[in-house]
Design an enzyme around this catalytic site. Sequence first.
Site, mmCIF file in Angstrom:
data_model
loop_
_atom_site.group_PDB
_atom_site.id
_atom_site.type_symbol
_atom_site.label_atom_id
_atom_site.label_comp_id
_atom_site.label_asym_id
_atom_site.label_seq_id
_atom_site.Cartn_x
_atom_site.Cartn_y
_atom_site.Cartn_z
ATOM 1 N N GLU B 269 32.372 32.024 42.272
ATOM 2 C CA GLU B 269 31.889 31.785 43.628
ATOM 3 C C GLU B 269 31.405 30.346 43.813
ATOM 4 O O GLU B 269 31.463 29.789 44.904
ATOM 5 C CB GLU B 269 30.770 32.788 43.949
ATOM 6 C CG GLU B 269 30.744 33.202 45.393
ATOM 7 C CD GLU B 269 29.928 34.462 45.632
ATOM 8 O OE1 GLU B 269 28.753 34.500 45.215
ATOM 9 O OE2 GLU B 269 30.450 35.406 46.249
ATOM 10 N N HIS B 290 41.738 43.656 20.422
ATOM 11 C CA HIS B 290 42.795 44.676 20.459
ATOM 12 C C HIS B 290 43.299 44.875 21.883
ATOM 13 O O HIS B 290 43.840 45.927 22.199
ATOM 14 C CB HIS B 290 42.267 45.986 19.889
ATOM 15 C CG HIS B 290 41.929 45.895 18.436
ATOM 16 N ND1 HIS B 290 42.761 46.348 17.446
ATOM 17 C CD2 HIS B 290 40.862 45.355 17.804
ATOM 18 C CE1 HIS B 290 42.200 46.122 16.259
ATOM 19 N NE2 HIS B 290 41.056 45.518 16.449
ATOM 20 N N LYS B 401 34.048 39.775 55.850
ATOM 21 C CA LYS B 401 32.868 40.487 56.352
ATOM 22 C C LYS B 401 33.000 40.762 57.850
ATOM 23 O O LYS B 401 32.677 41.831 58.333
ATOM 24 C CB LYS B 401 31.598 39.643 56.113
ATOM 25 C CG LYS B 401 31.093 39.658 54.680
ATOM 26 C CD LYS B 401 29.728 38.964 54.617
ATOM 27 C CE LYS B 401 29.336 38.631 53.201
ATOM 28 N NZ LYS B 401 28.086 37.868 53.123
#
EC number: 5.3.1.9
Lengths: 428, 428
Positions: B269, B290, B401
């Site tokens: 951010e 792994h 938003k």
Amino acid sequence: MRVDLGNALETTPGITTETLDRLDERVAAAHDRIAAGMADDEFGYAALTLPETADPDRIHAAVDGFDRPEAVLTVGIGGSALGAATLATALESDVDAYVLDNVDPDDARALLDDLPLADTVVNVVSKSGTTAETLANFLVAREAMADAGVDWTDRTLVTTGESGNLRELADRHGLPSLPVPDGVPGRFSALSTVGLAVAALQGHDVEAVLAGGRDGMASLSGSLYESPAYAYGAATYALAERGARTNAVMPYAESLETFAEWFAQLWAESLGKDGLGQTPARALGATDQHSQLQLYRAGPPDKLVTLVRPTERADVPIPETDLDGLAYLGGSSLGGLLDAEFEATEASLAAADVPNVRVEIDRVDERSLGELLYGMEAACVLYGELASVSTFTQPAVEWGKKAARGLLGGGDFPEADAVTEKRELRVD
Amino acid sequence: MRVDLGNALETTPGITTETLDRLDERVAAAHDRIAAGMADDEFGYAALTLPETADPDRIHAAVDGFDRPEAVLTVGIGGSALGAATLATALESDVDAYVLDNVDPDDARALLDDLPLADTVVNVVSKSGTTAETLANFLVAREAMADAGVDWTDRTLVTTGESGNLRELADRHGLPSLPVPDGVPGRFSALSTVGLAVAALQGHDVEAVLAGGRDGMASLSGSLYESPAYAYGAATYALAERGARTNAVMPYAESLETFAEWFAQLWAESLGKDGLGQTPARALGATDQHSQLQLYRAGPPDKLVTLVRPTERADVPIPETDLDGLAYLGGSSLGGLLDAEFEATEASLAAADVPNVRVEIDRVDERSLGELLYGMEAACVLYGELASVSTFTQPAVEWGKKAARGLLGGGDFPEADAVTEKRELRVD
């Protein structure tokens, strides 16, 4: 599983419908190769036949001897743990599932101290029977059971290959055991004994998981336009070739958080070779809108975002409120808000020309999960064919294993010398 | 915090000591800029003064009114949750800490059903008091408390800005409350009220966390060779410029798993803007050896791996065994194995010319965590200066938003129209 590629068209990087049309001829050829590998049970390709070859009765027979436990502890790492963990995180059960997949002493001690060991099944999983982390953890867990006065031979399930340490241990002590199927690399073993034993112990419907896998299998065809799995595999390949180096997989469901981890192993270990591959980034909607979205939208144009959601879920209404400016939330629901955020994020990425793909399943249940896991495996195999990489091997992890073993005095490995010769530039 | 850049020299991509020498002049100038911002309490830079400006007494005063609870539930998202969660995951406590940082109905319902609500403190955190996810979750949690016969006004702590919904709510009901400090973006707020209230409720030593922060503060200087934080920030910047587009942060400690998530927000951010930035990938050692290591070692040469570990930890011996070929494990310990794997992975990446940086702290305790969090924040601010980006803003998240709010009927936003005009290419 449904795939929507609309928001990956004409983005940066991006593909066009013409790209996909041209690619579809190669998909047909790759599908022939995959189908032949499946028919001949070739190494790796055999994983795509598991929905038909896995034997749920054998799994039930191995686990039914245990009284219904309070908990199941899987001792395994990588592909020996992630398939089982994905199903366990996704599906609710009153049998708790835990995984010991690291060799962190604090964590191992805390977990073993908390577990009701007398009512826990320890499920140790290693194909070779020599995986250092898994065997070390098993030795520690076995001692913890002994210290707690529990007969470990009564509470241990072994999943391993046809020979090796764990097979001998199972034979010697008459432990219930399951075979790791031939020709199936760990990261492709979710729909086998490796992924399904825990599900069976938790009371989930393993037949339904396999039926979902068969749905996925039935949808494989010679055209990406007819197979959601191939549509995803072909599009991700084409996008990676055009610069989408990172694939951020962002499920909008907490229950699919471990799925993103499983996907990350599948994608990284299968396709990351020869200087090629696409880096999987694990994300979670809506949470990561407040963390990663700034970068995805405005950072380097080298990303694809894969948005995953179930189209049905139980919901929770948001109570009415007199808080200023929040009245619009009342009468909605958490699920409604989550779906609005999903669609808003998708549109927000599209508006910034960031390619994104929508993957939907009906709901988070056994059948849809089986289809989703199968679909992503098939997508990965197709991508590997199109990229001409060796999808089913993981040669680059051997070096470090030898170095670690040498450091621990487990043999004479020149790799261990490189560790002691480390170049330093310390700032402290 | 100690940083070792040795394995980032002459790799692909890579830097040289000459690169660092040249960069050090810019580090001096950037440090002057940062120090001036700190002195003037400028937006963002003010976060780097928190170790001196945060007031632990005020935090204690706000939380001491609660009887020692069984659990703390933080209702917040992004920077309002991750700092507190990082400390809670890292440090052991008999007060359990939970976070509601998504709007997933299944998850919220399951969590609220399981919590002992009469003995839980609900810690609601939103600077603006209008964050949709946080407020929706708070409304649901408040109703759950009421349904359980709990007086929510007795069990709620509010952390918010000087005005807004949550501030009014706290005033109206006389709730204990804490201010979000001025000039501190959420992702830089771990060492403030936002990150420390939960630690105080869990009985951790918040003064020691801040003392660790002051250790980090004291080590900032005009040369990267004298400041571990700046060494990390300058090296990651230079590596990103040379092609290390991904920074895989891989702590070798389960207790630092949430730290990797906190780091991912900080990095993504703050730095992901103007087409620049470095994609954080969250990993965990040894588990991801792994899973992700194949890609890091043999995939595209566009990565840096940051290996993080504590140099001291409680250990667990591995029992002796007669299992074939595993005798070398007996007499070692889980911690010994984990350290061997850390060093083997580091050497394995170096042998493949993949740049990697070692970051070490003494142990996972309050003081070292304070220093680590502060150090990474300072590294991030330095990187932002060197890259000339607007480190403390997150403009790209606003679009979504508005779209979400429009979709939910919370106002007339043209962004919502883009959602309904989505381009489709469905395969199902």
